[in-house]
Design a protein around this motif. Sequence first.
Motif, PDB file in Angstrom:
ATOM      1  N   ARG A 203     -30.758   5.104  40.887  1.00 41.30           N
ATOM      2  CA  ARG A 203     -30.200   7.072  41.979  1.00 41.30           C
ATOM      3  C   ARG A 203     -30.089   7.345  40.437  1.00 41.30           C
ATOM      4  O   ARG A 203     -30.177   7.159  39.683  1.00 41.30           O
ATOM      5  N   ARG A 204     -31.231   8.457  40.523  1.00 42.25           N
ATOM      6  CA  ARG A 204     -31.576   9.508  39.664  1.00 42.25           C
ATOM      7  C   ARG A 204     -30.152  10.360  39.120  1.00 42.25           C
ATOM      8  O   ARG A 204     -29.841  10.482  39.696  1.00 42.25           O
ATOM      9  N   SER A 205     -30.072  10.417  37.689  1.00 47.60           N
ATOM     10  CA  SER A 205     -29.158  11.232  37.575  1.00 47.60           C
ATOM     11  C   SER A 205     -28.683  12.959  37.898  1.00 47.60           C
ATOM     12  O   SER A 205     -29.749  13.275  37.539  1.00 47.60           O
ATOM     13  N   GLY A 207     -28.083  15.041  35.654  1.00 38.69           N
ATOM     14  CA  GLY A 207     -28.831  15.912  35.369  1.00 38.69           C
ATOM     15  C   GLY A 207     -31.262  16.083  35.144  1.00 38.69           C
ATOM     16  O   GLY A 207     -31.031  16.747  34.612  1.00 38.69           O
ATOM     17  N   MET A 208     -30.544  14.884  35.258  1.00 43.01           N
ATOM     18  CA  MET A 208     -32.148  15.083  35.482  1.00 43.01           C
ATOM     19  C   MET A 208     -32.331  15.247  36.625  1.00 43.01           C
ATOM     20  O   MET A 208     -33.925  16.213  36.380  1.00 43.01           O
ATOM     21  N   VAL A 210     -31.274  17.792  37.721  1.00 39.80           N
ATOM     22  CA  VAL A 210     -31.195  19.570  37.473  1.00 39.80           C
ATOM     23  C   VAL A 210     -32.270  20.130  36.212  1.00 39.80           C
ATOM     24  O   VAL A 210     -33.110  20.858  36.980  1.00 39.80           O
ATOM     25  N   ILE A 211     -32.710  19.464  35.505  1.00 42.11           N
ATOM     26  CA  ILE A 211     -33.623  19.578  34.478  1.00 42.11           C
ATOM     27  C   ILE A 211     -34.770  19.939  34.584  1.00 42.11           C
ATOM     28  O   ILE A 211     -35.714  20.351  34.341  1.00 42.11           O
ATOM     29  N   THR A 212     -35.564  18.548  35.228  1.00 41.93           N
ATOM     30  CA  THR A 212     -36.931  18.736  35.877  1.00 41.93           C
ATOM     31  C   THR A 212     -37.294  19.594  36.957  1.00 41.93           C
ATOM     32  O   THR A 212     -37.748  19.906  37.171  1.00 41.93           O
ATOM     33  N   ILE A 214     -35.481  22.472  37.788  1.00 39.26           N
ATOM     34  CA  ILE A 214     -35.403  23.729  37.069  1.00 39.26           C
ATOM     35  C   ILE A 214     -37.009  24.197  36.083  1.00 39.26           C
ATOM     36  O   ILE A 214     -37.461  25.203  35.858  1.00 39.26           O
ATOM     37  N   LEU A 215     -36.825  23.366  35.311  1.00 43.76           N
ATOM     38  CA  LEU A 215     -37.788  23.632  34.016  1.00 43.76           C
ATOM     39  C   LEU A 215     -39.408  23.454  34.725  1.00 43.76           C
ATOM     40  O   LEU A 215     -40.238  23.338  33.856  1.00 43.76           O
ATOM     41  N   GLY A 216     -39.514  22.492  35.647  1.00 40.52           N
ATOM     42  CA  GLY A 216     -40.850  22.699  37.001  1.00 40.52           C
ATOM     43  C   GLY A 216     -41.300  23.868  36.826  1.00 40.52           C
ATOM     44  O   GLY A 216     -42.288  23.719  36.935  1.00 40.52           O
ATOM     45  N   LEU A 218     -40.086  26.493  36.538  1.00 43.18           N
ATOM     46  CA  LEU A 218     -39.805  28.004  35.387  1.00 43.18           C
ATOM     47  C   LEU A 218     -41.237  28.589  35.041  1.00 43.18           C
ATOM     48  O   LEU A 218     -41.187  29.616  34.962  1.00 43.18           O
TER      49      LEU A 218
ATOM     50  N   TYR B 114     -35.670  13.197  29.311  1.00 44.81           N
ATOM     51  CA  TYR B 114     -34.605  12.756  30.166  1.00 44.81           C
ATOM     52  C   TYR B 114     -34.431  11.747  31.338  1.00 44.81           C
ATOM     53  O   TYR B 114     -33.779  11.222  31.677  1.00 44.81           O
ATOM     54  N   ASP B 118     -32.873   7.949  32.163  1.00 48.05           N
ATOM     55  CA  ASP B 118     -32.705   7.483  33.345  1.00 48.05           C
ATOM     56  C   ASP B 118     -33.016   5.901  33.897  1.00 48.05           C
ATOM     57  O   ASP B 118     -32.815   5.217  34.127  1.00 48.05           O
ATOM     58  N   TRP B 234     -31.047  18.494  27.102  1.00 48.95           N
ATOM     59  CA  TRP B 234     -29.875  19.671  26.635  1.00 48.95           C
ATOM     60  C   TRP B 234     -29.908  20.758  26.835  1.00 48.95           C
ATOM     61  O   TRP B 234     -30.004  22.511  26.458  1.00 48.95           O
TER      62      TRP B 234
END
Lengths: 289, 257
Positions: A203-205, A207-208, A210-212, A214-216, A218, B114, B118, B234
């Motif tokens: 399973r992906r974390s 944080g990964m 969220v970051i991917t 959102i930043l994908g 924006l 990130y 993982d 982050w």
Amino acid sequence: MPPLWAVLALGCLRIGSTVDLQPQLASIAFATNNPTLTTVALEKPLCMFDSTVPLMGSYKVLLYVMADLAGSRNTSIQDSNKTPLRATFQQTMGGRTGPYQAAAFDLTPCSDLPSLDAVGDVSQALAILDAYLIRVGDNRTCLWDPNFRGLCNPPLAAATAYRFKYALVNVSTGLVQDESLWSDPIRTNQPTPFAAIDTWPGRRSGGMIVITSILGSLPFFLLVGFAGAIALSFVDVGSSDGETTTTHNAQITQEAVPKPLGASEPAYASVNLAPPLDRAEVFSSRLQD
Amino acid sequence: MAPAAAEGEKGSPIVVGLLVVGNTIILLSGLALFAETVWVTADQYRVYPLMGVSGKDDVVAGAWIAIFCGFSFFAVASFGVGAALCCRRSMILMYLVLMLIIYIFECASCITSYTHRDYMVSNPSLITKQMLTFYSANTDQGQELTRLWDRMMIEQECCGTSGPMDWVNYTSTFRAATLEAVFPWPPLCCRRTGNFIPLNEEGCRVGHVDYLFIKGCFEHISHAINSYTWGISWFGFSILMWTLPVMLIAMYLYTTL
């Protein structure tokens, strides 16, 4: 080490003439890797045979090993005269056809136990490990050494279950005085091929994710906003070109009267009205600022 | 009515002020990002070979991108302060275009590092497999990784990835070279004196807890890679979240000029 002492204390319970106890695997604190591929480290029979009555005379302990095959649960290690079996590793095909003698050692009297806490002391470590542990399968050379005399304790087979038994033998008579029960089957280790390790990260974390996500998204919004801003500015220019005459007249009439804001002359209106002259005006007024 | 309309044409002082403040913060955090990612590429924990041998070193690649992005943030945000103060359409357009390019690259940097984190340390299996494959292998990669593991096991007082049993439960290049009966784990798993002399080799071979490192090294590795990723992803993420409204304000200013 409380658990260790508990095991030893358990070893002091004795019922009947034959000991109602089994050989035990050595404590994990003493042998992290146990059983290994080819060896099994057992606890020596401390206080197993002489917990209630101290034994007089000299005794030795024999360790019997047998592969755990069907129908070999209660194989005896002595004949009718109480003489211990003398079978060797080779004769029993490594314990497959019957129990073989793997080791013989002197009985440590129950009154004179090694202090297990002292094992941290480097100078005593070896002696204490030796007093506490018996490693079955420890001798790698005796099978191929023509000059070897005595009990051979060669490596066990990997991934095979073995059972163990201690027998107490009176040295002067050579007869079995006492014996423990057969141990439960103890299986030697078998390593898994390292190529079989699954390196899938699973399973992906969070944080990964969220970051991917959102930043994908924006940059897309920003690009849309940027395109919108450009388009809007073109529309502005286009509409102001078209409406030059009307708006200008209105603005000129508005600003012609008070004229207090020379400094903040509207840029695009003045450009449209009379480009070279007014631009110069605007710049000079800015310089004054 | 007339003053308000005139200021609107030139860019209201509030919008300009916001842009100046926003860009100043971007400028400063760009410098910080630059410094932090230089720290990452310097690899203070010295775990780079683990990533290099796996064939992917995206955490470090992300750090390199972030170095350039951090410096560009600094430069372009400084330019943005000027553009906001001058209120020139061409300058703001230039600022927006440059910032968009940096923004996209910085997003790529955050996502890359990130995602790679993982891949590397979400569970110990990749590191374990790598260790078993390459430790004591007679190749360039093997030598590099053996040196890394030897140093790590001595310095961090750990053994294997999850513990010494990694060496026993799996076959490995090390096991092919050293029989289990000879030494079940690399001798560097043995607890040592201050001068790196093994306390007791027999105790270590048997696996007594006083003479063997029981702890695995994975904690150290994951800590190192996590702190790298934390810094790149982050911190980059927070800068990007701050840059977004600043750029939207700049776009608004552009349309009002």
